[in-house]
Design a protein around this motif. Structure first.
Motif, PDB file in Angstrom:
ATOM      1  N   THR A  44     -13.839   8.665   8.575  1.00 43.88           N
ATOM      2  CA  THR A  44     -14.499   7.369   8.428  1.00 43.88           C
ATOM      3  C   THR A  44     -15.709   7.268   9.345  1.00 43.88           C
ATOM      4  OG1 THR A  44     -12.383   6.362   7.853  1.00 43.88           O
ATOM      5  CG2 THR A  44     -14.149   4.866   8.501  1.00 43.88           C
ATOM      6  N   ILE A  45     -15.569   7.717  10.571  1.00 50.46           N
ATOM      7  CA  ILE A  45     -16.703   7.692  11.498  1.00 50.46           C
ATOM      8  C   ILE A  45     -17.827   8.598  10.988  1.00 50.46           C
ATOM      9  CG2 ILE A  45     -17.468   8.376  13.825  1.00 50.46           C
ATOM     10  CD1 ILE A  45     -14.731   7.328  14.820  1.00 50.46           C
ATOM     11  N   GLY A  46     -17.461   9.744  10.423  1.00 51.45           N
ATOM     12  CA  GLY A  46     -18.466  10.638   9.843  1.00 51.45           C
ATOM     13  C   GLY A  46     -19.250   9.966   8.724  1.00 51.45           C
ATOM     14  N   LEU A  47     -18.533   9.267   7.832  1.00 48.16           N
ATOM     15  CA  LEU A  47     -19.212   8.529   6.762  1.00 48.16           C
ATOM     16  C   LEU A  47     -20.116   7.442   7.329  1.00 48.16           C
ATOM     17  CD1 LEU A  47     -16.335   8.048   4.159  1.00 48.16           C
ATOM     18  CD2 LEU A  47     -18.412   9.401   3.865  1.00 48.16           C
ATOM     19  N   PHE A  48     -19.604   6.724   8.313  1.00 48.55           N
ATOM     20  CA  PHE A  48     -20.365   5.657   8.958  1.00 48.55           C
ATOM     21  C   PHE A  48     -21.680   6.185   9.517  1.00 48.55           C
ATOM     22  CE2 PHE A  48     -21.178   3.323  12.985  1.00 48.55           C
ATOM     23  CZ  PHE A  48     -21.415   2.060  12.471  1.00 48.55           C
ATOM     24  N   LYS A  49     -21.608   7.298  10.216  1.00 46.33           N
ATOM     25  CA  LYS A  49     -22.818   7.896  10.792  1.00 46.33           C
ATOM     26  C   LYS A  49     -23.765   8.400   9.707  1.00 46.33           C
ATOM     27  CE  LYS A  49     -20.849   9.521  15.157  1.00 46.33           C
ATOM     28  NZ  LYS A  49     -20.497  10.749  15.909  1.00 46.33           N
ATOM     29  N   THR A  50     -23.214   9.078   8.693  1.00 48.23           N
ATOM     30  CA  THR A  50     -24.037   9.673   7.640  1.00 48.23           C
ATOM     31  C   THR A  50     -24.678   8.619   6.749  1.00 48.23           C
ATOM     32  OG1 THR A  50     -22.652  11.644   7.630  1.00 48.23           O
ATOM     33  CG2 THR A  50     -23.971  11.249   5.665  1.00 48.23           C
ATOM     34  N   GLU A  51     -23.923   7.578   6.422  1.00 46.71           N
ATOM     35  CA  GLU A  51     -24.414   6.578   5.477  1.00 46.71           C
ATOM     36  C   GLU A  51     -25.214   5.449   6.121  1.00 46.71           C
ATOM     37  OE1 GLU A  51     -20.908   5.245   3.453  1.00 46.71           O
ATOM     38  OE2 GLU A  51     -20.711   7.118   2.328  1.00 46.71           O
ATOM     39  N   LEU A  52     -24.969   5.181   7.397  1.00 47.06           N
ATOM     40  CA  LEU A  52     -25.616   4.027   8.015  1.00 47.06           C
ATOM     41  C   LEU A  52     -26.440   4.382   9.247  1.00 47.06           C
ATOM     42  CD1 LEU A  52     -25.869   0.869   8.072  1.00 47.06           C
ATOM     43  CD2 LEU A  52     -23.996   0.932   9.720  1.00 47.06           C
ATOM     44  N   ILE A  53     -25.821   4.957  10.226  1.00 46.00           N
ATOM     45  CA  ILE A  53     -26.476   5.129  11.524  1.00 46.00           C
ATOM     46  C   ILE A  53     -27.674   6.070  11.459  1.00 46.00           C
ATOM     47  CG2 ILE A  53     -26.148   5.921  13.899  1.00 46.00           C
ATOM     48  CD1 ILE A  53     -24.847   3.172  13.233  1.00 46.00           C
ATOM     49  N   LYS A  54     -27.465   7.273  10.943  1.00 41.71           N
ATOM     50  CA  LYS A  54     -28.556   8.263  10.948  1.00 41.71           C
ATOM     51  C   LYS A  54     -29.712   7.896  10.015  1.00 41.71           C
ATOM     52  CE  LYS A  54     -25.613  12.012  12.504  1.00 41.71           C
ATOM     53  NZ  LYS A  54     -24.933  13.263  12.150  1.00 41.71           N
ATOM     54  N   PRO A  55     -29.460   7.442   8.779  1.00 43.40           N
ATOM     55  CA  PRO A  55     -30.590   7.152   7.889  1.00 43.40           C
ATOM     56  C   PRO A  55     -31.481   5.990   8.349  1.00 43.40           C
ATOM     57  CG  PRO A  55     -28.558   7.320   6.615  1.00 43.40           C
ATOM     58  CD  PRO A  55     -28.182   7.341   8.069  1.00 43.40           C
ATOM     59  N   GLU A  64     -28.734  -5.439  16.204  1.00 43.61           N
ATOM     60  CA  GLU A  64     -29.086  -4.915  14.884  1.00 43.61           C
ATOM     61  C   GLU A  64     -28.026  -3.908  14.412  1.00 43.61           C
ATOM     62  OE1 GLU A  64     -32.980  -2.861  12.760  1.00 43.61           O
ATOM     63  OE2 GLU A  64     -32.749  -2.714  14.931  1.00 43.61           O
ATOM     64  N   VAL A  65     -27.585  -3.047  15.304  1.00 46.31           N
ATOM     65  CA  VAL A  65     -26.541  -2.077  14.967  1.00 46.31           C
ATOM     66  C   VAL A  65     -25.232  -2.806  14.681  1.00 46.31           C
ATOM     67  CG1 VAL A  65     -25.169  -0.130  15.796  1.00 46.31           C
ATOM     68  CG2 VAL A  65     -27.596  -0.249  16.332  1.00 46.31           C
ATOM     69  N   GLY A  66     -24.898  -3.802  15.495  1.00 46.00           N
ATOM     70  CA  GLY A  66     -23.654  -4.549  15.302  1.00 46.00           C
ATOM     71  C   GLY A  66     -23.598  -5.240  13.959  1.00 46.00           C
ATOM     72  N   LEU A  67     -24.678  -5.895  13.564  1.00 45.60           N
ATOM     73  CA  LEU A  67     -24.723  -6.584  12.273  1.00 45.60           C
ATOM     74  C   LEU A  67     -24.635  -5.584  11.124  1.00 45.60           C
ATOM     75  CD1 LEU A  67     -25.017  -9.141  10.599  1.00 45.60           C
ATOM     76  CD2 LEU A  67     -27.506  -8.912  10.821  1.00 45.60           C
ATOM     77  N   ALA A  68     -25.375  -4.494  11.218  1.00 42.28           N
ATOM     78  CA  ALA A  68     -25.337  -3.469  10.179  1.00 42.28           C
ATOM     79  C   ALA A  68     -23.946  -2.851  10.073  1.00 42.28           C
ATOM     80  CB  ALA A  68     -26.388  -2.388  10.460  1.00 42.28           C
ATOM     81  N   ALA A  69     -23.293  -2.646  11.213  1.00 42.27           N
ATOM     82  CA  ALA A  69     -21.939  -2.083  11.211  1.00 42.27           C
ATOM     83  C   ALA A  69     -20.967  -3.036  10.528  1.00 42.27           C
ATOM     84  CB  ALA A  69     -21.483  -1.784  12.635  1.00 42.27           C
ATOM     85  N   ALA A  70     -21.051  -4.325  10.825  1.00 38.82           N
ATOM     86  CA  ALA A  70     -20.169  -5.311  10.190  1.00 38.82           C
ATOM     87  C   ALA A  70     -20.389  -5.344   8.679  1.00 38.82           C
ATOM     88  CB  ALA A  70     -20.403  -6.692  10.798  1.00 38.82           C
ATOM     89  N   GLU A  71     -21.632  -5.273   8.256  1.00 39.29           N
ATOM     90  CA  GLU A  71     -21.933  -5.257   6.820  1.00 39.29           C
ATOM     91  C   GLU A  71     -21.391  -3.987   6.161  1.00 39.29           C
ATOM     92  OE1 GLU A  71     -26.166  -5.769   6.885  1.00 39.29           O
ATOM     93  OE2 GLU A  71     -26.008  -7.966   6.978  1.00 39.29           O
ATOM     94  N   TRP A  72     -21.505  -2.852   6.844  1.00 43.63           N
ATOM     95  CA  TRP A  72     -21.001  -1.587   6.292  1.00 43.63           C
ATOM     96  C   TRP A  72     -19.484  -1.628   6.172  1.00 43.63           C
ATOM     97  CZ3 TRP A  72     -17.792   2.472   7.678  1.00 43.63           C
ATOM     98  CH2 TRP A  72     -17.903   3.625   6.900  1.00 43.63           C
ATOM     99  N   VAL A  73     -18.790  -2.150   7.181  1.00 46.05           N
ATOM    100  CA  VAL A  73     -17.329  -2.241   7.137  1.00 46.05           C
ATOM    101  C   VAL A  73     -16.895  -3.156   5.989  1.00 46.05           C
ATOM    102  CG1 VAL A  73     -15.285  -3.081   8.367  1.00 46.05           C
ATOM    103  CG2 VAL A  73     -16.963  -1.651   9.558  1.00 46.05           C
ATOM    104  N   ASP A  74     -17.596  -4.268   5.800  1.00 49.88           N
ATOM    105  CA  ASP A  74     -17.281  -5.158   4.680  1.00 49.88           C
ATOM    106  C   ASP A  74     -17.435  -4.413   3.351  1.00 49.88           C
ATOM    107  OD1 ASP A  74     -16.807  -7.899   3.481  1.00 49.88           O
ATOM    108  OD2 ASP A  74     -18.775  -7.415   2.647  1.00 49.88           O
ATOM    109  N   TRP A  75     -18.540  -3.706   3.196  1.00 54.52           N
ATOM    110  CA  TRP A  75     -18.752  -2.930   1.977  1.00 54.52           C
ATOM    111  C   TRP A  75     -17.658  -1.864   1.819  1.00 54.52           C
ATOM    112  CZ3 TRP A  75     -19.572   2.364   1.960  1.00 54.52           C
ATOM    113  CH2 TRP A  75     -19.771   2.925   0.691  1.00 54.52           C
TER     114      TRP A  75
END
Length: 110
Positions: A44-55, A64-75
């Motif tokens: 899950t952390i790998g997906l999180f980094k690949t799909e959100l953090i790195k791009p 900004e990271v916190g809000l994006a992380a919350a949106e990614w977890v919801d998705w």
């Protein structure tokens, strides 16, 4: 150096173990460095980094990271279609599973 934080951790650990025991559940706790216990989280952390953090880097603020992380977890939990569970979101699968468990329990009591 105070030992109180360690005691609180131990107290919490004992309380959690007792709660799980009363609920008829067991904690999934393996040995240190046991990849089997961590494989889901690491994936899950790998997906999180690949799909959100790195791009989307560079990130400007921690907020900004916190809000994006919350949106990614919801998705990830509510909208992502998962092939292993019939191409439905995980939360829908969990709801369906809970409903079936309740039906099974009611049927078993009759």
């Amino acid at each position: 150096m105070s030992r109180r934080p360690v005691e609180l951790t131990q107290d919490t650990s004992f309380a959690l173990a007792e709660h799980l025991d009363r609920a008829g559940s067991a904690a999934s706790i393996g040995s240190v460095g046991d990849a089997n216990d961590n494989s889901l989280m690491e994936s899950t952390i790998g997906l999180f980094k690949t799909e959100l953090i790195k791009p989307l880097r560079p990130w400007k603020t921690l907020s900004e990271v916190g809000l994006a992380a919350a949106e990614w977890v919801d998705w990830y939990c509510h909208h992502r279609l998962h092939g292993e569970i019939g191409y439905i979101p995980p939360v829908e699968h969990e709801t369906n599973d809970d409903s079936q468990t309740i039906k099974d329990q009611v049927t078993a009591k009759i």
